[in-house]
Every structure is written in C-alpha cells, then in structure tokens.
Motif scaffolding. Structure first.
Motif, PDB file in Angstrom:
ATOM      1  N   ALA A  42       0.760  -1.270   0.018  1.00  0.00           N
ATOM      2  CA  ALA A  42       0.125   0.026   0.074  1.00  0.00           C
ATOM      3  C   ALA A  42       1.010   1.085   0.024  1.00  0.00           C
ATOM      4  CB  ALA A  42      -0.880  -0.074   1.256  1.00  0.00           C
ATOM      5  N   THR A  43       2.049   1.181   0.985  1.00  0.00           N
ATOM      6  CA  THR A  43       2.811   2.427   0.818  1.00  0.00           C
ATOM      7  C   THR A  43       3.681   2.595  -0.465  1.00  0.00           C
ATOM      8  OG1 THR A  43       2.981   2.124   3.082  1.00  0.00           O
ATOM      9  CG2 THR A  43       4.684   3.540   2.115  1.00  0.00           C
ATOM     10  N   LEU A  47       3.768   5.877  -2.839  1.00  0.00           N
ATOM     11  CA  LEU A  47       4.633   6.666  -2.905  1.00  0.00           C
ATOM     12  C   LEU A  47       4.802   6.671  -4.538  1.00  0.00           C
ATOM     13  CD1 LEU A  47       7.198   8.026  -2.175  1.00  0.00           C
ATOM     14  CD2 LEU A  47       8.192   5.512  -1.931  1.00  0.00           C
ATOM     15  N   GLY A  48       4.560   5.637  -5.239  1.00  0.00           N
ATOM     16  CA  GLY A  48       4.415   5.688  -6.683  1.00  0.00           C
ATOM     17  C   GLY A  48       3.262   6.673  -7.288  1.00  0.00           C
ATOM     18  N   ARG A  49       2.293   6.613  -6.594  1.00  0.00           N
ATOM     19  CA  ARG A  49       1.066   7.921  -7.139  1.00  0.00           C
ATOM     20  C   ARG A  49       2.029   9.218  -6.812  1.00  0.00           C
ATOM     21  NH1 ARG A  49      -3.097   9.349  -3.019  1.00  0.00           N
ATOM     22  NH2 ARG A  49      -4.157  11.193  -4.222  1.00  0.00           N
ATOM     23  N   LEU A  50       2.805   9.426  -5.737  1.00  0.00           N
ATOM     24  CA  LEU A  50       3.371  10.659  -5.350  1.00  0.00           C
ATOM     25  C   LEU A  50       4.263  10.934  -6.733  1.00  0.00           C
ATOM     26  CD1 LEU A  50       4.423  12.712  -2.508  1.00  0.00           C
ATOM     27  CD2 LEU A  50       6.197  11.794  -3.791  1.00  0.00           C
ATOM     28  N   LEU A  51       5.237  10.024  -6.773  1.00  0.00           N
ATOM     29  CA  LEU A  51       6.461  10.309  -7.606  1.00  0.00           C
ATOM     30  C   LEU A  51       5.610  10.585  -9.047  1.00  0.00           C
ATOM     31  CD1 LEU A  51       8.925   7.534  -7.250  1.00  0.00           C
ATOM     32  CD2 LEU A  51       8.918   9.882  -6.490  1.00  0.00           C
ATOM     33  N   GLN A  52       4.744   9.933  -9.415  1.00  0.00           N
ATOM     34  CA  GLN A  52       4.020  10.236 -10.759  1.00  0.00           C
ATOM     35  C   GLN A  52       3.327  11.769 -10.850  1.00  0.00           C
ATOM     36  OE1 GLN A  52       0.931   7.433 -11.523  1.00  0.00           O
ATOM     37  NE2 GLN A  52       0.227   8.266 -13.608  1.00  0.00           N
ATOM     38  N   LYS A  62       8.564   1.979 -11.306  1.00  0.00           N
ATOM     39  CA  LYS A  62       9.282   1.042 -10.706  1.00  0.00           C
ATOM     40  C   LYS A  62       8.592   0.632  -9.454  1.00  0.00           C
ATOM     41  CE  LYS A  62      13.573   0.337  -8.474  1.00  0.00           C
ATOM     42  NZ  LYS A  62      14.881   0.962  -7.750  1.00  0.00           N
ATOM     43  N   LEU A  63       8.176   1.615  -8.835  1.00  0.00           N
ATOM     44  CA  LEU A  63       7.226   1.177  -7.597  1.00  0.00           C
ATOM     45  C   LEU A  63       6.113   0.605  -7.699  1.00  0.00           C
ATOM     46  CD1 LEU A  63       8.039   4.651  -5.591  1.00  0.00           C
ATOM     47  CD2 LEU A  63       8.942   2.470  -5.118  1.00  0.00           C
ATOM     48  N   TYR A  64       5.308   0.980  -8.801  1.00  0.00           N
ATOM     49  CA  TYR A  64       4.148   0.482  -9.209  1.00  0.00           C
ATOM     50  C   TYR A  64       4.415  -1.201  -9.532  1.00  0.00           C
ATOM     51  CZ  TYR A  64       1.320   4.706  -9.454  1.00  0.00           C
ATOM     52  OH  TYR A  64       0.810   5.820  -9.316  1.00  0.00           O
ATOM     53  N   ARG A  65       5.239  -1.365 -10.316  1.00  0.00           N
ATOM     54  CA  ARG A  65       5.742  -2.853 -10.602  1.00  0.00           C
ATOM     55  C   ARG A  65       6.332  -3.621  -9.200  1.00  0.00           C
ATOM     56  NH1 ARG A  65       5.353  -3.815 -15.805  1.00  0.00           N
ATOM     57  NH2 ARG A  65       5.590  -2.100 -17.272  1.00  0.00           N
ATOM     58  N   GLU A  66       6.953  -3.172  -8.401  1.00  0.00           N
ATOM     59  CA  GLU A  66       7.240  -3.634  -7.124  1.00  0.00           C
ATOM     60  C   GLU A  66       5.923  -3.843  -6.339  1.00  0.00           C
ATOM     61  OE1 GLU A  66      10.005  -3.083  -3.167  1.00  0.00           O
ATOM     62  OE2 GLU A  66      10.110  -1.431  -4.720  1.00  0.00           O
ATOM     63  N   CYS A  67       5.052  -2.921  -6.103  1.00  0.00           N
ATOM     64  CA  CYS A  67       3.806  -3.290  -5.464  1.00  0.00           C
ATOM     65  C   CYS A  67       3.014  -4.279  -6.006  1.00  0.00           C
ATOM     66  CB  CYS A  67       3.174  -1.789  -5.576  1.00  0.00           C
ATOM     67  SG  CYS A  67       1.518  -1.807  -4.970  1.00  0.00           S
ATOM     68  N   ALA A  86      -6.539  -2.547  -8.735  1.00  0.00           N
ATOM     69  CA  ALA A  86      -6.175  -1.057  -8.530  1.00  0.00           C
ATOM     70  C   ALA A  86      -4.789  -0.587  -8.931  1.00  0.00           C
ATOM     71  CB  ALA A  86      -6.461  -0.684  -7.305  1.00  0.00           C
ATOM     72  N   THR A  87      -3.978  -1.516  -8.796  1.00  0.00           N
ATOM     73  CA  THR A  87      -2.451  -1.206  -9.028  1.00  0.00           C
ATOM     74  C   THR A  87      -2.269  -1.661 -10.664  1.00  0.00           C
ATOM     75  OG1 THR A  87      -1.621  -1.460  -6.992  1.00  0.00           O
ATOM     76  CG2 THR A  87       0.097  -1.745  -8.801  1.00  0.00           C
ATOM     77  N   LEU A  88      -2.960  -2.444 -11.114  1.00  0.00           N
ATOM     78  CA  LEU A  88      -3.034  -2.603 -12.586  1.00  0.00           C
ATOM     79  C   LEU A  88      -3.390  -1.464 -13.401  1.00  0.00           C
ATOM     80  CD1 LEU A  88      -4.273  -6.364 -12.710  1.00  0.00           C
ATOM     81  CD2 LEU A  88      -2.008  -5.731 -13.618  1.00  0.00           C
ATOM     82  N   HIS A  89      -4.508  -0.862 -12.885  1.00  0.00           N
ATOM     83  CA  HIS A  89      -5.105   0.291 -13.495  1.00  0.00           C
ATOM     84  C   HIS A  89      -4.252   1.441 -13.294  1.00  0.00           C
ATOM     85  CE1 HIS A  89      -8.487   2.844 -14.764  1.00  0.00           C
ATOM     86  NE2 HIS A  89      -8.243   3.643 -13.430  1.00  0.00           N
ATOM     87  N   GLN A  90      -3.775   1.821 -12.303  1.00  0.00           N
ATOM     88  CA  GLN A  90      -2.888   2.704 -12.065  1.00  0.00           C
ATOM     89  C   GLN A  90      -1.549   2.669 -12.981  1.00  0.00           C
ATOM     90  OE1 GLN A  90      -3.909   5.307 -10.261  1.00  0.00           O
ATOM     91  NE2 GLN A  90      -2.327   6.533 -10.889  1.00  0.00           N
ATOM     92  N   LEU A  91      -0.915   1.330 -12.933  1.00  0.00           N
ATOM     93  CA  LEU A  91       0.105   1.499 -13.969  1.00  0.00           C
ATOM     94  C   LEU A  91      -0.117   1.330 -15.382  1.00  0.00           C
ATOM     95  CD1 LEU A  91       3.173   0.710 -14.123  1.00  0.00           C
ATOM     96  CD2 LEU A  91       2.295  -1.907 -13.833  1.00  0.00           C
ATOM     97  N   GLY A  92      -1.150   0.945 -15.725  1.00  0.00           N
ATOM     98  CA  GLY A  92      -1.758   1.164 -16.924  1.00  0.00           C
ATOM     99  C   GLY A  92      -1.936   2.582 -17.496  1.00  0.00           C
ATOM    100  N   ARG A  93      -2.450   3.338 -16.560  1.00  0.00           N
ATOM    101  CA  ARG A  93      -2.562   4.899 -16.621  1.00  0.00           C
ATOM    102  C   ARG A  93      -1.085   5.474 -16.817  1.00  0.00           C
ATOM    103  NH1 ARG A  93      -6.091   7.749 -12.441  1.00  0.00           N
ATOM    104  NH2 ARG A  93      -5.748   9.305 -13.873  1.00  0.00           N
ATOM    105  N   LEU A  94      -0.070   5.002 -15.932  1.00  0.00           N
ATOM    106  CA  LEU A  94       1.191   5.569 -15.816  1.00  0.00           C
ATOM    107  C   LEU A  94       1.907   5.352 -17.381  1.00  0.00           C
ATOM    108  CD1 LEU A  94       3.790   6.744 -14.337  1.00  0.00           C
ATOM    109  CD2 LEU A  94       4.370   4.465 -14.572  1.00  0.00           C
TER     110      LEU A  94
END
Length: 147
Positions: A42-43, A47-52, A62-67, A86-94
């Motif tokens: 979750a963190t 943190l990936g969201r913040l870096l984005q 890198k963080l989304y993939r690790e997550c 949710a992480t698949l979706h966020q990584l897809g958006r990135l």
C-alpha cells in the motif's frame, strides 16, 4: 501513510514524499525486508502515486511494478483482488502517459477482467471501478489514433 495521503492531496509533495519514504522504511523493518506484506504494498502504491504527480514517471513505474508483484504474492497469483486490480489500473494509466499504449492496454484489460470477476455482472452488481477501465482503454486508443 494516511498523513502522507493528506499532504499529497494538498499538493505538499515534498513533505508527503518524506513521510511515505519513512513509512516504507518502518514497514519493511517491521514486516521484513524481503517479506511481501499488504501494508508495504500500500505504501509502495502511494509513493508511486506521489512520484507520478511529481513527474518522475520512471520512478513511479518501478514502484508500481514492485507493488504489483508484492500484491500478487500477498493475495495470490491467480486470485482476483481489488488491490491488485487497482495497481494494474494505475500502472496502466502511467504507461499510457508514457506513450506505451500497448502496455497500457494489456494492463487495463487485465484489470477489467479481474474487476469483472470481483464485481460479477451476472449478479447484477454495477460498480464504478469496472466502468472506469473500459473508459481508460477507450481514451488510450483514441489518443493513439489521433497521433
């Protein structure tokens, strides 16, 4: 972690990043450096969201993939779970923002399939997250056809 979310939502990205990194370090010490745990994942996601938001798309990826890898270990490789979706979706958006439309489409399709399993249409359940993924797919493909 929650204070970091508040700071992120307020736009205080530097303070939020400091808190997320401290939180990540503490959680890794508590749960084990190499032990997959939902709290660590979750963190990583936040943190990936913040870096984005800061424009560090490579760092965020890198963080989304690790997550994502961690969430799959925690919840099961082949088990549909809202956190994985949710992480698949966020990584897809990135990836979409980076111009990797094929990669983005693959992740959005996987997220959509997982969400459909979680929020079965056969049960008559309508869910906003299920509707968001086809929307992201359509936007991504629309952007590629106008290029």
């Amino acid at each position: 972690h929650e204070l970091g979310n508040v700071l992120l939502d307020r736009g205080d990205l530097d303070s939020a990043e400091k808190l997320f990194r401290e939180c990540l370090e503490m959680k890794r010490k508590v749960y084990g450096e190499d032990t997959p745990h939902a709290e660590v994942a979750a963190t990583l996601h936040q943190l990936g969201r913040l870096l984005q938001a800061q424009g560090d798309l490579d760092g965020a990826e890198k963080l989304y993939r690790e997550c994502l890898e961690m969430k799959r270990k925690v919840y099961g490789e082949d088990t549909p779970h809202a956190e994985v979706a949710a992480t698949l979706h966020q990584l897809g958006r990135l990836l979409q923002a980076q111009g990797d439309l094929d990669g983005a489409e693959k992740l959005h399709r996987e997220s959509l399939e997982m969400q459909r399993k979680l929020y079965s249409e056969s049960e008559g359940i309508s869910h906003a997250k299920v509707a968001a993924t086809p929307h992201a797919l359509a936007l991504g493909r629309g952007a590629s056809s106008s290029s």
